[in-house]
Design an enzyme around this catalytic site. Structure first.
Site, PDB file in Angstrom:
ATOM      1  N   HIS A 138       0.867  -1.180   0.000  1.00 39.47           N
ATOM      2  CA  HIS A 138       0.000   0.000   0.000  1.00 39.47           C
ATOM      3  C   HIS A 138       0.908   1.235   0.000  1.00 39.47           C
ATOM      4  CE1 HIS A 138      -2.789   2.930   1.868  1.00 39.47           C
ATOM      5  NE2 HIS A 138      -3.785   2.108   1.587  1.00 39.47           N
ATOM      6  N   ASP A 152       3.024  -4.422   8.126  1.00 37.78           N
ATOM      7  CA  ASP A 152       1.800  -3.635   8.005  1.00 37.78           C
ATOM      8  C   ASP A 152       0.617  -4.606   8.073  1.00 37.78           C
ATOM      9  OD1 ASP A 152      -0.391  -2.188   7.225  1.00 37.78           O
ATOM     10  OD2 ASP A 152       0.415  -1.601   5.257  1.00 37.78           O
ATOM     11  N   GLN A 159      -4.536  -5.173   6.932  1.00 40.80           N
ATOM     12  CA  GLN A 159      -5.539  -6.092   6.360  1.00 40.80           C
ATOM     13  C   GLN A 159      -5.465  -7.474   7.008  1.00 40.80           C
ATOM     14  OE1 GLN A 159      -7.892  -5.299   4.176  1.00 40.80           O
ATOM     15  NE2 GLN A 159      -7.163  -3.286   3.526  1.00 40.80           N
ATOM     16  N   LYS A 184     -10.470  -0.422  10.086  1.00 44.02           N
ATOM     17  CA  LYS A 184     -10.665  -1.669   9.316  1.00 44.02           C
ATOM     18  C   LYS A 184     -10.911  -2.860  10.240  1.00 44.02           C
ATOM     19  CE  LYS A 184      -7.957   0.108   5.482  1.00 44.02           C
ATOM     20  NZ  LYS A 184      -6.736   0.011   4.679  1.00 44.02           N
ATOM     21  N   CYS A 227      -4.784   2.346  -3.794  1.00 48.06           N
ATOM     22  CA  CYS A 227      -3.576   2.885  -3.137  1.00 48.06           C
ATOM     23  C   CYS A 227      -2.378   1.976  -3.360  1.00 48.06           C
ATOM     24  CB  CYS A 227      -3.787   3.088  -1.642  1.00 48.06           C
ATOM     25  SG  CYS A 227      -5.066   4.255  -1.231  1.00 48.06           S
TER      26      CYS A 227
HETATM   27  C1  LIG Z   1      -5.767   0.759   4.540  1.00 44.41           C
HETATM   28  C2  LIG Z   1      -4.351   0.325   4.541  1.00 44.41           C
HETATM   29  C3  LIG Z   1      -3.337   1.144   5.032  1.00 44.41           C
HETATM   30  C4  LIG Z   1      -3.575   2.550   5.502  1.00 44.41           C
HETATM   31  O1  LIG Z   1      -4.552   2.655   6.483  1.00 44.41           O
HETATM   32  P1  LIG Z   1      -4.968   4.128   6.933  1.00 44.41           P
HETATM   33  O2  LIG Z   1      -6.079   3.929   7.876  1.00 44.41           O
HETATM   34  O3  LIG Z   1      -5.408   4.848   5.679  1.00 44.41           O
HETATM   35  O4  LIG Z   1      -3.760   4.744   7.517  1.00 44.41           O
HETATM   36  C5  LIG Z   1      -2.046   0.674   5.005  1.00 44.41           C
HETATM   37  N1  LIG Z   1      -1.767  -0.552   4.554  1.00 44.41           N
HETATM   38  C6  LIG Z   1      -2.715  -1.387   4.101  1.00 44.41           C
HETATM   39  C7  LIG Z   1      -2.337  -2.738   3.627  1.00 44.41           C
HETATM   40  C8  LIG Z   1      -4.034  -0.972   4.070  1.00 44.41           C
HETATM   41  O5  LIG Z   1      -4.974  -1.782   3.596  1.00 44.41           O
END
Ligand SMILES: *Cc1c(COP(=O)(O)O)cnc(C)c1O
Length: 415
Positions: free
Chosen positions: A132, A209, A212, A235, A373
């Protein structure tokens, strides 16, 4: 994944779960809402909404400041939310949990604090091709400022990490590996435990990260041995405006503050300011404590449903959707990794994803269309954009049927 006793998982009843999410009874263009965009942001159960309202109505005052009762109650709730987050990801020491605004801010915090202190010109940060933008751009900024080099591990046609190439790219200059746990665009689950193991053998630190991941599977950052693990509250069925940075205490201790202000200091004079201990050193200004409490309620909710039950339900949806979507005329799935979580990206031959999204919307079906993104990944997969259906615990097979029926309509309209 940690081994939880099987019998602790209560039976999963999707209709009972759905009843907890008020928005799911909304209509869109007169049709029942079919919400297939939880990968962009998940809907909220009433338990989260009520926890936040309760705080505003009964225990609201600024945290860490007042000695009066309300402020202490609010502070206790904020710190209790931190305990819930810690427990949720397998952490005992709450000093290792920093609240941020979202995952993006958590990555930037690591880049500008840890990176500023530990990276110099010529050092390398290794990411993957499926990241992302939140896990690409902060490292590019370090490149522009300090001459840090960005290396990118390749992704196969099915959307999996090319392991041998990844390992080869870890060299003596690799100081940090920053990778998604689960791809937001393809759903691929990366082998993060093995990635962390080889990274550590070669002396690199690892940031995962998990934006997800944490909503789909049990994550134990200690078992993974991640140095940094970030995720975003909205999320995970929590509110917007709250995210999490986990980092090992010994790493956080050595990190300089990123933002300056209140709450992150012990004493301030114009000659010298003494910084607060971790994690508060990284929480400058009034934190989003109501949102943190909302995130705590979201974690309670996820725990009450059971992540194992959620994972099993979503695995069923993913398998069902793979089968049903594959049968749609001229549909091509983008991302066919063996291990996937909750995301289906696809294109329909000759029809622009934006047109598909618009027609589906008329049927009440919410999907994400575009580049998610992840521009470099789109280019790698050879597509301009995709349609993405992403699942939460409240989705049903019937909703996937509705999606497929909607896609047949799209096909009819475009011939
Ligand atoms: C949504 C997402 C982000 C960013 O999340 P934010 O709430 O916009 O900071 C980063 N990495 C992944 C894999 C995402 O799906």
């Amino acid at each position: 994944m940690s081994a939880l006793p099987k019998q602790s998982a209560p039976a999963f009843d999707v209709e009972r779960v759905r009843a907890d999410f008020p928005i799911l009874s909304e209509k869109v263009h007169g049709k029942p809402l079919v919400f297939l965009d939880s990968g962009a942001s998940a809907q909220k159960p009433r338990q989260v909404i009520e926890a936040m309202t309760r705080m505003y109505e009964h225990t609201y005052a600024n945290v860490h400041r007042g000695i009066y009762q309300l402020s202490q109650l609010a502070t206790d709730e904020y710190e209790k939310a931190r305990e819930k987050v810690a427990h949720f990801i397998g952490v005992k020491d709450t000093r290792e949990v920093v609240f941020t605004r979202n995952a993006t801010e958590a990555v930037n915090l690591v880049a500008h604090s840890w990176g500023w202190k530990n990276l110099k010109a010529g050092d390398e940060v290794l990411i993957t091709h499926l990241e992302h933008h939140a896990n690409i751009v902060p490292w590019q900024i370090l490149g522009e400022r300090y001459g840090v080099k960005l290396k990118v591990a390749p992704i196969s046609d099915s959307g999996e990490l090319v392991w041998d190439e990844f390992v080869k790219l870890i060299g003596p200059k690799t100081k940090l590996i920053a990778a998604a746990h689960v791809s937001n665009t393809l759903g691929t689950i990366l082998p993060v435990a093995e990635m962390i193991r080889v990274a550590h053998e070669k002396g690199a630190k690892v940031l995962i990260d998990g934006s997800q991941a944490v909503q789909h599977m049990q994550v134990d950052v200690k078992a993974l041995n991640a140095d940094f693990y970030v995720f975003t509250g909205h999320k995970l069925y929590g509110p917007t405006g709250i995210g999490v940075l986990y980092a090992k205490a010994e790493i956080l201790e050595g990190m300089p503050p990123w933002q300056g202000g209140g709450d992150m200091i012990l004493s301030v004079s114009f000659e010298k300011t003494e910084y607060n201990d971790i994690p508060h050193r990284f929480e400058a200004g009034t934190p989003a404590f109501v949102e943190a409490v909302g995130l705590g309620a979201a974690i309670d909710y996820v725990n009450s449903v059971g992540l194992e039950a959620i994972a099993a339900h979503e695995a069923d949806l993913t398998a069902y959707a793979t089968e049903k979507l594959s049968a749609v005329n001229s549909l091509r799935l983008i991302g066919t990794a063996a291990h996937k979580a909750g995301v289906m990206s696809f294109v329909l031959e000759g029809i622009h994803p934006h047109d598909i999204g618009t027609i589906l919307d008329r049927e009440g079906i919410a999907v994400r269309v575009g580049q998610h993104c992840a521009h470099p990944l789109m280019e790698r997969m050879g597509v301009q954009a995709t349609v993405r259906a992403s699942f939460g615990m409240y989705n049903t097979r019937a909703e996937i049927d509705a999606l497929c029926a909607g896609l047949k309509r799209v096909r009819e309209i475009f011939g």
